[in-house]
Scaffold this motif. Structure first.
Motif, short mmCIF file in Angstrom:
data_model
loop_
_atom_site.label_atom_id
_atom_site.label_comp_id
_atom_site.label_asym_id
_atom_site.label_seq_id
_atom_site.Cartn_x
_atom_site.Cartn_y
_atom_site.Cartn_z
N ARG A 1 2.20 2.73 4.38
CA ARG A 1 1.88 3.83 3.45
C ARG A 1 0.53 3.59 2.78
NH1 ARG A 1 2.18 7.89 0.31
NH2 ARG A 1 2.81 7.98 -1.85
N GLY B 1 -2.69 5.89 3.23
CA GLY B 1 -3.30 6.46 2.02
C GLY B 1 -4.78 6.15 1.94
N ASP C 1 -4.09 7.42 -1.91
CA ASP C 1 -2.73 7.59 -2.39
C ASP C 1 -1.82 6.49 -1.84
OD1 ASP C 1 -0.56 8.99 -3.68
OD2 ASP C 1 0.09 9.59 -1.67
#
Length: 141
Positions: A97, A101, A108
């Motif tokens: 993740r 991101g 993010d």
């Protein structure tokens, strides 16, 4: 730590050489270093505390569950309900993740990823320190 740093630099070099991700070299290197260090330190803690069984527990936890729930090949939202939360706490999912991101979503998930991966590393290092102190206190001589 050296293992994580070498892993991070190696992966970032390959990603950069092939132009695989539109993310900064140092960002990729740092995130991969954190994932490798978190998994390595946690595996070491499991092996030190559980013996040979620890390597099996680490393989199931990090390789089987970690990779399956990482969101690398299938978004976490498509996982069965009981497995979806693992994506947000196991190092591989957190690392995927954070890298996504960094590369595609204006950072993010990077800060939370760094925090979670640092926590895994700190807890494992603390556990190893406690085990070593306990071993020294119980060693005759």
């Amino acid at each position: 730590m050296a293992f994580g740093a070498m892993g991070g630099l190696t992966v970032a070099s390959l990603v950069s050489a092939f132009g695989a991700l539109p993310a900064p070299f140092l960002g990729i290197a740092g995130l991969v270093m954190l994932v490798a260090t978190a998994v390595g330190a946690s595996t070491m803690l499991l092996v030190r505390s559980l013996g040979v069984l620890g390597s099996s527990v680490a393989a199931v936890l990090f390789m089987t569950l970690g990779n399956a729930t990482s969101g690398g090949s299938l978004p976490a939202e498509f996982l069965p309900g009981r497995l979806e939360p693992l994506s947000a706490v196991l190092p591989v999912g957190v690392g995927v993740r954070a890298v996504n991101g960094l590369a595609y979503f204006h950072g993010d998930g990077v800060i939370s990823g760094v925090a979670v991966l640092t926590a895994w590393t700190a807890v494992a290092a603390g556990g190893l320190l406690l085990l070593e102190r306990a071993r020294r206190n119980h060693t005759p001589g």
